[in-house]
Design a protein around this motif. Structure first.
Motif, short mmCIF file in Angstrom:
data_model
loop_
_atom_site.label_atom_id
_atom_site.label_comp_id
_atom_site.label_asym_id
_atom_site.label_seq_id
_atom_site.Cartn_x
_atom_site.Cartn_y
_atom_site.Cartn_z
N UNK A 120 0.83 -1.21 0.00
CA UNK A 120 0.00 0.00 0.00
C UNK A 120 0.86 1.25 0.00
N UNK A 121 1.97 1.20 0.75
CA UNK A 121 2.82 2.39 0.82
C UNK A 121 3.48 2.68 -0.53
N UNK A 122 3.96 1.62 -1.17
CA UNK A 122 4.61 1.84 -2.47
C UNK A 122 3.60 2.39 -3.48
N UNK A 123 2.38 1.85 -3.45
CA UNK A 123 1.35 2.34 -4.38
C UNK A 123 1.00 3.80 -4.10
N UNK A 124 0.84 4.11 -2.82
CA UNK A 124 0.48 5.49 -2.46
C UNK A 124 1.60 6.44 -2.85
N UNK A 125 2.84 6.02 -2.67
CA UNK A 125 3.98 6.88 -3.00
C UNK A 125 4.04 7.13 -4.50
N UNK A 126 3.83 6.07 -5.27
CA UNK A 126 3.88 6.22 -6.74
C UNK A 126 2.79 7.18 -7.20
N UNK A 127 1.62 7.05 -6.59
CA UNK A 127 0.52 7.94 -6.96
C UNK A 127 0.86 9.39 -6.57
N UNK A 128 1.50 9.55 -5.41
CA UNK A 128 1.81 10.89 -4.93
C UNK A 128 2.85 11.57 -5.81
N UNK A 129 3.86 10.82 -6.24
CA UNK A 129 4.97 11.48 -6.95
C UNK A 129 4.85 11.37 -8.47
N UNK A 130 3.93 10.55 -8.96
CA UNK A 130 3.74 10.47 -10.41
C UNK A 130 4.86 9.75 -11.14
N UNK A 131 5.58 8.88 -10.43
CA UNK A 131 6.66 8.12 -11.06
C UNK A 131 6.63 6.69 -10.51
N UNK A 132 7.53 5.86 -11.01
CA UNK A 132 7.63 4.50 -10.48
C UNK A 132 8.45 4.54 -9.19
N UNK A 133 7.97 3.82 -8.18
CA UNK A 133 8.70 3.76 -6.91
C UNK A 133 9.11 2.32 -6.64
N UNK A 134 10.39 2.13 -6.41
CA UNK A 134 10.91 0.81 -6.03
C UNK A 134 11.34 0.92 -4.57
N UNK A 135 10.56 0.29 -3.70
CA UNK A 135 10.83 0.38 -2.26
C UNK A 135 11.62 -0.84 -1.83
N UNK A 136 12.90 -0.60 -1.43
CA UNK A 136 13.85 -1.69 -1.20
C UNK A 136 13.64 -2.37 0.14
N UNK A 137 14.28 -3.51 0.29
CA UNK A 137 14.25 -4.25 1.54
C UNK A 137 14.38 -5.73 1.25
N UNK A 138 14.16 -6.56 2.27
CA UNK A 138 14.30 -8.00 2.03
C UNK A 138 13.25 -8.44 0.99
N UNK A 139 12.07 -7.84 1.05
CA UNK A 139 11.13 -7.92 -0.06
C UNK A 139 11.10 -6.53 -0.68
N UNK A 140 11.17 -6.46 -1.99
CA UNK A 140 11.16 -5.16 -2.66
C UNK A 140 9.84 -5.02 -3.42
N UNK A 141 9.21 -3.86 -3.29
CA UNK A 141 7.94 -3.64 -3.99
C UNK A 141 8.12 -2.52 -5.01
N UNK A 142 7.61 -2.76 -6.21
CA UNK A 142 7.70 -1.78 -7.28
C UNK A 142 6.29 -1.35 -7.67
N UNK A 143 6.02 -0.07 -7.58
CA UNK A 143 4.69 0.42 -7.96
C UNK A 143 4.84 1.53 -8.98
N UNK A 144 4.00 1.51 -9.97
CA UNK A 144 4.04 2.54 -11.00
C UNK A 144 2.87 2.32 -11.92
N UNK A 145 3.12 2.47 -13.21
CA UNK A 145 2.05 2.28 -14.18
C UNK A 145 1.72 0.79 -14.27
N UNK A 146 0.49 0.42 -14.03
CA UNK A 146 0.11 -1.00 -14.09
C UNK A 146 0.16 -1.65 -12.71
N UNK A 147 0.02 -2.98 -12.69
CA UNK A 147 -0.01 -3.69 -11.41
C UNK A 147 1.33 -3.56 -10.69
#
Ligand SMILES: NC(=O)C1=CN([C@@H]2O[C@H](COP(=O)(O)OP(=O)(O)OC[C@H]3O[C@@H](n4cnc5c(N)ncnc54)[C@H](OP(=O)(O)O)[C@@H]3O)[C@@H](O)[C@H]2O)[C@@H](O)CC1
Ligand SMILES: Nc1ncnc2c1ncn2[C@@H]1O[C@H](COP(=O)(O)OP(=O)(O)O)[C@@H](O)[C@H]1O
Ligand SMILES: [K+]
Length: 484
Positions: free
Chosen positions: A383-410
């Motif tokens: 949810x955080x990665x999705x919200x961040x991508x929506x807020x900044x209008x770009x793709x966000x790759x949130x790092x960590x032991x699991x990495x989440x990528x949110x941007x255009x599309x799923x």
């Protein structure tokens, strides 16, 4: 260029709600619910027999269909001659639900799992609707120190399938058997830690466009996008990444990015070196071209010329030149990886950064950078990665032991990381790698997904001695295997 359509179906992750909907659809189309329960139980039996030797089994059953799966599995184990007992929460199940379990039902108070026993956790699955308390909680608490093995049906009871968060309490499973598609909760946060080894069984549910809420990252999604150019292309046609270098001693982070870019398959990498580090950069690099930079004009000139992507931030510092370069990089409209210092330059006024970003940008924050840049964005990682991508209008790759990528599309969840990646500079290499993939005309979300998986895969077989210097060579090996 997009993810492979067939692979997208296979890599889809479905929320518990979408799963329930698929369940209803399948039943409405003529498959009885009992058939689905039967298939789920049979799949659980197959996994149970492949993972555990014969031993006493206690099955904990909840009030819904997760419990129904458990009861049906119990009948199958009785038929197979296993020693079992069944403990049901709340009201005893109707006779038709446990025809084959005569004499095996025990009251909850008798639950005393011993070491060497196997406990099947069929309390709650997709229908978990509130924190686990009372009798159910007491059962799960007893598991904590019992030393018994645990097989969870669908999810460890208490794990929220949408987010991976623990609602109240959840057992630590050794094995989890789920059905049709994984849920985000199998891959995120505590869910990822508590599931143990995960099996996903086909029980004949139909997949429909729109069912997925996220994707589980895998090469089949994006392998076709790598090294996509014709064989005889000119080096610049294979993509040209410009890495903005850092001054003096800090330059090492940006040099790691340049190495990451140089093994990405891009045809050329230029390292723009501030004067304080240009001479040194010139002596360390061979395959990477070095250009001295007195001001942002040098970046502007490349951006208007042969560059096809820019990597900015690692080791860059927070000085005036950094701000000018960031402005120039974003204004160029070229695909950009924005990392490290480029993420923190505007942490006090993030809207200034967000308004300069465009959809070709990939931001690659770790948790600390994320918290500073996206103040007030809270919740589970997806949810955080999705919200961040929506807020900044770009793709966000949130790092960590699991990495989440949110941007255009799923959004995409990457899970092949290992602890050996937690080494200084590995994120700088990742930024360069993604920049190099972007330079090859791969779309931002796709490039970030490919970069995250390749980067993690490169570290997977390495031990704790892995350092960021040695990572690029391993990345090259992974990419060569993927495209060969
Ligand atoms: N979809 C599929 O593809 C297929 C799904 N299958 C299986 O069905 C499972 C989903 O079944 P499900 O929908 O009946 O939900 P389930 O997880 O049994 O829980 C609901 C029950 O628990 C209760 N309850 C909830 N939270 C609680 C709490 N904290 N503390 C106490 N009670 C709580 C809740 O009560 P309520 O909220 O209604 O008051 C309700 O009674 C799924 O995980 C899979 O195993 C397969 O059989 C076939 C194909
Ligand atoms: N425990 C872990 N398991 C798997 N990957 C990890 C773990 N910790 C960090 N990583 C990965 O290692 C990299 C570290 O990046 P970053 O935090 O930017 O470090 P640096 O700034 O030192 O380069 C990221 O790709 C991150 O996803
Ligand atoms: K369960």
């Amino acid at each position: 260029m997009a993810f492979d359509a067939e692979a997208t179906k296979r890599c889809s992750l479905m929320t518990p709600d979408a799963m329930a909907e698929a369940d209803r659809r399948t039943i409405a189309a003529g498959t009885p619910e009992t058939t689905l329960i039967d298939r789920a139980a049979r799949a659980s039996l197959r996994v149970l027999r492949s993972e555990f030797t014969r031993r006493p089994v206690t099955i904990l059953c909840g009030p819904g269909n997760n419990g129904a799966d458990g009861l049906r599995l119990g009948e199958m184990l009785v038929d197979a001659g296993w020693p079992i007992e069944v403990i049901c929460l709340g009201e005893p199940p109707s006779a038709e639900r446990h025809r084959g379990l005569d004499g095996r039902l025990r009251p909850t108070g008798t639950f005393a799992p011993g070491p060497g026993a196997l406990v099947v956790d069929a309390l709650f699955g997709a229908g978990l609707s509130r924190p686990v308390e009372g009798e159910a909680r007491a059962l799960i608490e007893k598991l904590e120190f019992a030393g018994a093995s645990v097989l969870s049906i669908d999810l460890p009871s208490g794990i929220d399938g949408a987010t991976g968060e623990v609602l109240g309490i959840a057992p630590q499973a050794d094995v989890t058997v789920t059905f049709h598609r994984l849920k985000p909760g199998h891959l995120l946060g505590e869910g990822a830690r508590r599931c143990g080894k995960v099996f996903c069984a086909d029980i004949g549910l139909q997949y429909r466009e729109g069912d997925a809420s996220a994707l589980h990252n895998a090469p089949e999604l994006w392998r076709h996008l790598l090294a996509n150019g014709a064989r005889e292309t000119h080096k610049y046609e294979r993509g040209h990444t410009v890495v903005v270098g850092g001054p003096g001693f800090m330059g090492s982070a940006s040099r790691l990015s340049a190495y990451g870019a140089s093994v990405s398959g891009a045809g050329a990498v230029t390292y723009l070196a501030p004067l304080s580090s240009a001479e040194f950069a010139g002596t360390v690099f061979d395959a990477v071209m070095v250009r001295p930079m007195t001001g942002p004009e040098a970046l502007e000139e490349l951006a208007e010329g042969k560059a096809s992507s820019i990597v900015i931030g690692p080791g860059m510092g927070h000085g005036a030149l950094s701000r000018d370069c960031l402005h120039t990089a974003l204004a160029s409209g070229l695909p950009c990886v924005v990392d490290a210092d480029a993420l923190t330059l505007y942490e006090d006024e993030p809207s200034k950064l967000f308004s300069a970003l465009h959809e070709g940008c990939v931001l690659t924050p770790h948790e600390g950078e994320f918290a500073r840049l996206f103040k007030g964005v809270e919740g589970d990682k997806l949810s955080r990665a999705k919200a961040a991508a929506a807020r900044c209008g770009a793709t966000v790759l949130l790092k960590g032991s699991t990495t989440v990528i949110a941007g255009d599309g799923l959004p995409v969840i990457n899970t092949n990381g290992s602890r050996s990646l937690a080494t200084a500079g590995s994120g700088d290499v990742l930024a360069g790698l993604i920049g190099g993939i972007l330079a090859q005309s791969v779309a931002p979300r796709e490039a970030a997904a490919a970069g995250a998986w390749i980067h993690a895969e490169a570290a997977r077989s390495a031990g704790p001695s892995l350092n960021a210097d040695r990572l690029p060579r391993r990345i090259a090996g992974v990419i060569d295997r993927l495209v060969s």
